[in-house]
Write a protein that holds these residues in place. Structure first.
Motif, PDB file in Angstrom:
ATOM      1  N   UNK A 106      53.723  49.991  40.662  1.00  0.00           N
ATOM      2  CA  UNK A 106      54.675  49.780  41.674  1.00  0.00           C
ATOM      3  C   UNK A 106      53.983  48.482  42.361  1.00  0.00           C
ATOM      4  N   UNK A 107      54.848  47.400  42.340  1.00  0.00           N
ATOM      5  CA  UNK A 107      54.550  46.388  43.175  1.00  0.00           C
ATOM      6  C   UNK A 107      53.178  45.783  42.727  1.00  0.00           C
ATOM      7  N   UNK A 108      52.402  45.551  43.794  1.00  0.00           N
ATOM      8  CA  UNK A 108      50.968  44.843  43.644  1.00  0.00           C
ATOM      9  C   UNK A 108      50.084  46.136  43.782  1.00  0.00           C
ATOM     10  N   UNK A 109      50.564  47.282  44.047  1.00  0.00           N
ATOM     11  CA  UNK A 109      49.477  48.601  44.264  1.00  0.00           C
ATOM     12  C   UNK A 109      48.911  49.100  43.261  1.00  0.00           C
ATOM     13  N   UNK A 110      47.974  49.943  43.413  1.00  0.00           N
ATOM     14  CA  UNK A 110      47.232  50.830  42.164  1.00  0.00           C
ATOM     15  C   UNK A 110      47.949  52.102  42.455  1.00  0.00           C
ATOM     16  N   UNK A 111      49.340  52.004  42.175  1.00  0.00           N
ATOM     17  CA  UNK A 111      50.178  53.245  41.991  1.00  0.00           C
ATOM     18  C   UNK A 111      51.094  52.958  40.944  1.00  0.00           C
ATOM     19  N   UNK A 112      51.287  54.206  40.061  1.00  0.00           N
ATOM     20  CA  UNK A 112      52.080  54.057  39.133  1.00  0.00           C
ATOM     21  C   UNK A 112      53.039  55.245  39.011  1.00  0.00           C
ATOM     22  N   UNK A 113      54.279  55.062  38.520  1.00  0.00           N
ATOM     23  CA  UNK A 113      55.190  55.951  38.693  1.00  0.00           C
ATOM     24  C   UNK A 113      55.254  56.358  37.165  1.00  0.00           C
ATOM     25  N   UNK A 114      55.217  57.610  36.872  1.00  0.00           N
ATOM     26  CA  UNK A 114      55.174  58.104  35.621  1.00  0.00           C
ATOM     27  C   UNK A 114      56.798  58.395  35.042  1.00  0.00           C
ATOM     28  N   UNK A 115      56.910  57.869  33.883  1.00  0.00           N
ATOM     29  CA  UNK A 115      58.333  58.273  33.234  1.00  0.00           C
ATOM     30  C   UNK A 115      58.087  58.974  32.195  1.00  0.00           C
ATOM     31  N   UNK A 116      59.035  60.123  32.264  1.00  0.00           N
ATOM     32  CA  UNK A 116      59.211  60.916  30.768  1.00  0.00           C
ATOM     33  C   UNK A 116      60.510  61.126  30.328  1.00  0.00           C
ATOM     34  N   UNK A 117      61.366  61.839  31.073  1.00  0.00           N
ATOM     35  CA  UNK A 117      62.558  62.373  30.724  1.00  0.00           C
ATOM     36  C   UNK A 117      63.484  62.515  31.765  1.00  0.00           C
ATOM     37  N   UNK A 118      63.094  62.329  33.025  1.00  0.00           N
ATOM     38  CA  UNK A 118      63.851  62.552  34.247  1.00  0.00           C
ATOM     39  C   UNK A 118      63.951  64.307  34.664  1.00  0.00           C
TER      40      UNK A 118
END
Length: 168
Positions: free
Chosen positions: A70-82
């Protein structure tokens, strides 16, 4: 359901929080709460349920998970199957996999069934991730919790934190 017969709900607490693990069966058309008859049909005992369900889920997510920064942050959105993103919290092998962008300790947020955010624990990233989790929790169906969980020694623990000046 058979009228007049109470159905057992298979539920286990998660990290001593108000959250818990509810077992479901996934069909091509819906997700339904697991019934005792489903266990009989699958020839799985109640004591084996957790182990069998985790093994099935582990096989399910292999090769499907993607992490998006997510942008320049050390944050991640995990995507699997909603649907089952939050369920990844339960599979230790996911957290020990090469997919992980950082080593423990780190934070995870599961504001909804379909949302898993992972964050570094520094103040700016953690606060921004908490802000995002609260927004998802407010705006999304299938709410779980905006609370952060910290991963330390291959275990989850619920943590308390206040928002600081997060980039919004």
């Amino acid at each position: 359901q058979t009228q007049g017969i109470e159905q057992k709900v298979f539920f286990e607490p998660f990290v001593g929080h108000e959250l818990g693990v509810t077992y479901v069966k996934d069909t091509p058309h819906s997700i339904a709460t697991l019934q005792e008859s489903d266990l009989v049909e699958a020839n799985v005992s109640e004591t084996e349920l957790s182990k069998v369900a985790l093994a099935n889920f582990h096989d399910y997510w292999q090769g499907k998970v993607q992490l998006h920064q997510i942008q320049e942050f050390n944050i991640y959105h995990v995507e699997l199957d909603n649907n089952y993103e939050s369920s990844l919290m339960l599979d230790d092998s996911f957290w020990q996999s090469d997919l992980m962008p950082f080593q423990p300790p780190f934070l995870a947020f599961i504001p909804s069934r379909s949302t898993l955010l992972i964050s570094a624990i520094d103040a700016q990233d953690a606060s921004t991730a908490k802000f995002l989790a609260e927004r998802v929790f407010e705006d999304n169906g299938y709410k779980l919790s905006p609370a952060p969980f910290m991963r330390v020694d291959n275990q989850w623990t619920a943590v308390q934190m206040q928002l600081t000046d997060a980039k919004k």
